[in-house]
Design a protein around this motif. Structure first.
Motif, PDB file in Angstrom:
ATOM      1  N   ARG A  39     -19.380   9.220   5.434  1.00 48.73           N
ATOM      2  CA  ARG A  39     -20.286  10.645   5.272  1.00 48.73           C
ATOM      3  C   ARG A  39     -19.957  11.223   3.804  1.00 48.73           C
ATOM      4  N   THR A  40     -18.684  11.106   3.488  1.00 51.45           N
ATOM      5  CA  THR A  40     -18.310  11.956   2.127  1.00 51.45           C
ATOM      6  C   THR A  40     -18.228  11.022   0.969  1.00 51.45           C
ATOM      7  N   GLY A  41     -17.907   9.622   1.114  1.00 50.20           N
ATOM      8  CA  GLY A  41     -17.909   8.896   0.147  1.00 50.20           C
ATOM      9  C   GLY A  41     -16.786   9.039  -0.709  1.00 50.20           C
ATOM     10  N   GLN A  42     -16.515   8.524  -1.975  1.00 55.82           N
ATOM     11  CA  GLN A  42     -15.385   8.891  -2.840  1.00 55.82           C
ATOM     12  C   GLN A  42     -15.409  10.127  -3.392  1.00 55.82           C
ATOM     13  N   HIS A  43     -14.263  10.807  -3.607  1.00 55.35           N
ATOM     14  CA  HIS A  43     -14.048  12.242  -4.061  1.00 55.35           C
ATOM     15  C   HIS A  43     -12.757  12.175  -4.488  1.00 55.35           C
ATOM     16  N   PRO A  44     -12.319  13.412  -5.384  1.00 53.63           N
ATOM     17  CA  PRO A  44     -11.134  13.606  -5.972  1.00 53.63           C
ATOM     18  C   PRO A  44     -10.086  13.867  -4.896  1.00 53.63           C
ATOM     19  N   ALA A  45      -8.928  13.478  -5.138  1.00 54.30           N
ATOM     20  CA  ALA A  45      -7.751  13.482  -4.268  1.00 54.30           C
ATOM     21  C   ALA A  45      -6.548  14.379  -5.056  1.00 54.30           C
ATOM     22  N   ALA A  46      -5.969  15.161  -4.065  1.00 56.06           N
ATOM     23  CA  ALA A  46      -4.779  15.840  -4.520  1.00 56.06           C
ATOM     24  C   ALA A  46      -3.639  15.146  -4.746  1.00 56.06           C
ATOM     25  N   ALA A  47      -3.583  14.215  -5.475  1.00 52.74           N
ATOM     26  CA  ALA A  47      -2.295  13.444  -5.907  1.00 52.74           C
ATOM     27  C   ALA A  47      -2.402  12.920  -7.351  1.00 52.74           C
ATOM     28  N   ARG A  48      -1.324  12.636  -7.872  1.00 48.20           N
ATOM     29  CA  ARG A  48      -1.351  12.058  -9.121  1.00 48.20           C
ATOM     30  C   ARG A  48      -0.111  11.186  -9.392  1.00 48.20           C
ATOM     31  N   ILE A  49       0.204  10.428 -10.531  1.00 51.05           N
ATOM     32  CA  ILE A  49       1.217   9.445 -10.857  1.00 51.05           C
ATOM     33  C   ILE A  49       1.936  10.702 -11.808  1.00 51.05           C
ATOM     34  N   SER A  50       3.010  11.059 -11.457  1.00 52.39           N
ATOM     35  CA  SER A  50       3.636  11.984 -12.293  1.00 52.39           C
ATOM     36  C   SER A  50       4.558  11.322 -13.374  1.00 52.39           C
ATOM     37  N   ALA A  51       5.033  10.230 -13.106  1.00 49.33           N
ATOM     38  CA  ALA A  51       6.110   9.360 -13.759  1.00 49.33           C
ATOM     39  C   ALA A  51       6.042   8.040 -13.461  1.00 49.33           C
ATOM     40  N   PHE A  52       6.491   7.177 -14.375  1.00 50.08           N
ATOM     41  CA  PHE A  52       6.803   5.779 -13.975  1.00 50.08           C
ATOM     42  C   PHE A  52       7.851   5.348 -15.037  1.00 50.08           C
ATOM     43  N   ASP A  53       8.671   4.172 -14.478  1.00 45.70           N
ATOM     44  CA  ASP A  53       9.594   3.544 -15.320  1.00 45.70           C
ATOM     45  C   ASP A  53       9.454   2.051 -14.862  1.00 45.70           C
ATOM     46  N   HIS A  54      10.479   1.279 -15.714  1.00 47.91           N
ATOM     47  CA  HIS A  54      10.866  -0.034 -15.109  1.00 47.91           C
ATOM     48  C   HIS A  54      12.158  -0.444 -15.755  1.00 47.91           C
ATOM     49  N   THR A  55      12.978  -1.222 -14.934  1.00 50.91           N
ATOM     50  CA  THR A  55      14.151  -1.838 -15.400  1.00 50.91           C
ATOM     51  C   THR A  55      14.090  -3.344 -15.136  1.00 50.91           C
ATOM     52  N   SER A  56      14.943  -3.815 -15.696  1.00 50.60           N
ATOM     53  CA  SER A  56      15.177  -5.345 -15.612  1.00 50.60           C
ATOM     54  C   SER A  56      16.627  -5.765 -15.410  1.00 50.60           C
ATOM     55  N   GLU A  57      16.781  -6.592 -14.289  1.00 47.62           N
ATOM     56  CA  GLU A  57      18.301  -6.844 -14.488  1.00 47.62           C
ATOM     57  C   GLU A  57      18.552  -8.246 -13.666  1.00 47.62           C
ATOM     58  N   ARG A  58      18.870  -9.201 -14.306  1.00 49.60           N
ATOM     59  CA  ARG A  58      19.287 -10.367 -13.669  1.00 49.60           C
ATOM     60  C   ARG A  58      17.863 -11.289 -13.322  1.00 49.60           C
ATOM     61  N   GLU A  59      16.675 -11.155 -14.331  1.00 52.27           N
ATOM     62  CA  GLU A  59      15.525 -11.948 -14.130  1.00 52.27           C
ATOM     63  C   GLU A  59      15.050 -11.237 -12.856  1.00 52.27           C
ATOM     64  N   ARG A  60      14.866  -9.967 -12.891  1.00 50.40           N
ATOM     65  CA  ARG A  60      14.386  -9.160 -11.811  1.00 50.40           C
ATOM     66  C   ARG A  60      13.939  -7.793 -12.629  1.00 50.40           C
ATOM     67  N   THR A  61      12.543  -7.609 -12.056  1.00 47.67           N
ATOM     68  CA  THR A  61      11.872  -6.378 -12.729  1.00 47.67           C
ATOM     69  C   THR A  61      11.620  -5.470 -11.558  1.00 47.67           C
ATOM     70  N   ILE A  62      12.242  -4.161 -11.807  1.00 52.47           N
ATOM     71  CA  ILE A  62      12.057  -3.130 -10.968  1.00 52.47           C
ATOM     72  C   ILE A  62      11.092  -1.953 -11.565  1.00 52.47           C
ATOM     73  N   LEU A  63      10.122  -1.756 -10.727  1.00 51.54           N
ATOM     74  CA  LEU A  63       8.919  -0.785 -11.268  1.00 51.54           C
ATOM     75  C   LEU A  63       9.100   0.438 -10.442  1.00 51.54           C
ATOM     76  N   ARG A  64       9.399   1.811 -10.953  1.00 55.58           N
ATOM     77  CA  ARG A  64       9.217   3.001 -10.159  1.00 55.58           C
ATOM     78  C   ARG A  64       8.149   3.923 -10.552  1.00 55.58           C
ATOM     79  N   THR A  65       7.559   4.317  -9.530  1.00 54.32           N
ATOM     80  CA  THR A  65       6.385   5.295  -9.793  1.00 54.32           C
ATOM     81  C   THR A  65       6.444   6.725  -8.933  1.00 54.32           C
ATOM     82  N   ILE A  66       6.500   7.540  -9.588  1.00 55.22           N
ATOM     83  CA  ILE A  66       6.723   9.051  -8.840  1.00 55.22           C
ATOM     84  C   ILE A  66       5.293   9.425  -8.653  1.00 55.22           C
ATOM     85  N   VAL A  67       5.235   9.706  -7.389  1.00 52.56           N
ATOM     86  CA  VAL A  67       3.689  10.413  -7.103  1.00 52.56           C
ATOM     87  C   VAL A  67       3.608  11.778  -6.640  1.00 52.56           C
TER      88      VAL A  67
END
Length: 143
Positions: A39-67
């Motif tokens: 009925r409504t189709g796509q529309h704006p949502a009250a959410a956003r990515i406010s920050a992100f970062d990544h770290t690497s340690e011992r051949e492993r990548t960790i991504l962090r996203t704050i919503v």
């Protein structure tokens, strides 16, 4: 490997009053996009990515996203259930990119919370393994 700057996340949407909507969020955008319903189709949502970062340690990548997500209670009449804040484990999909060394071209893949892990993704150009994820993405709720 690098993060493509967008995620898909399952959220309850008070705008279309539907639970479990796939919401696309892009880093830098002021709001997300809810998939809506027939009925409504796509529309704006009250959410956003406010920050992100990544770290690497011992051949492993960790991504962090704050919503940041604004929520208001409602009742989903189609599913006959109340909306909830993020107390249930929502579904999330992360979009990632990489550079194939042979031939030098970029490619993309995604990982999400619901497939079985460990999981190996291969290059779309040369079929070589590009990433092996031992664990599904995790969601950590903070109030």
């Amino acid at each position: 490997m690098h993060w493509k700057g967008d995620i898909n996340l399952s959220l309850d949407c008070f705008i279309c009053r539907r639970t479990g909507r796939t919401t696309r969020l892009t880093h830098g955008a002021e709001h997300g996009t809810c998939s809506g319903d027939s009925r409504t189709g796509q529309h704006p949502a009250a959410a956003r990515i406010s920050a992100f970062d990544h770290t690497s340690e011992r051949e492993r990548t960790i991504l962090r996203t704050i919503v940041d997500y604004w929520w208001a209670p409602f009742h989903d009449a189609d599913r006959n259930q109340p909306s909830v804040t993020l107390t249930r484990t929502p579904w999330v999909q992360l979009h990632l990119g990489y550079l194939c060394p042979e031939p030098v071209r970029s490619g993309t893949f995604s990982t999400q919370t619901n497939p079985r892990h460990p999981q190996t993704d291969t290059c779309e150009h040369c079929a070589a393994p590009i990433v092996h994820s031992h664990y599904a993405p995790r969601i950590q709720l903070q109030t």
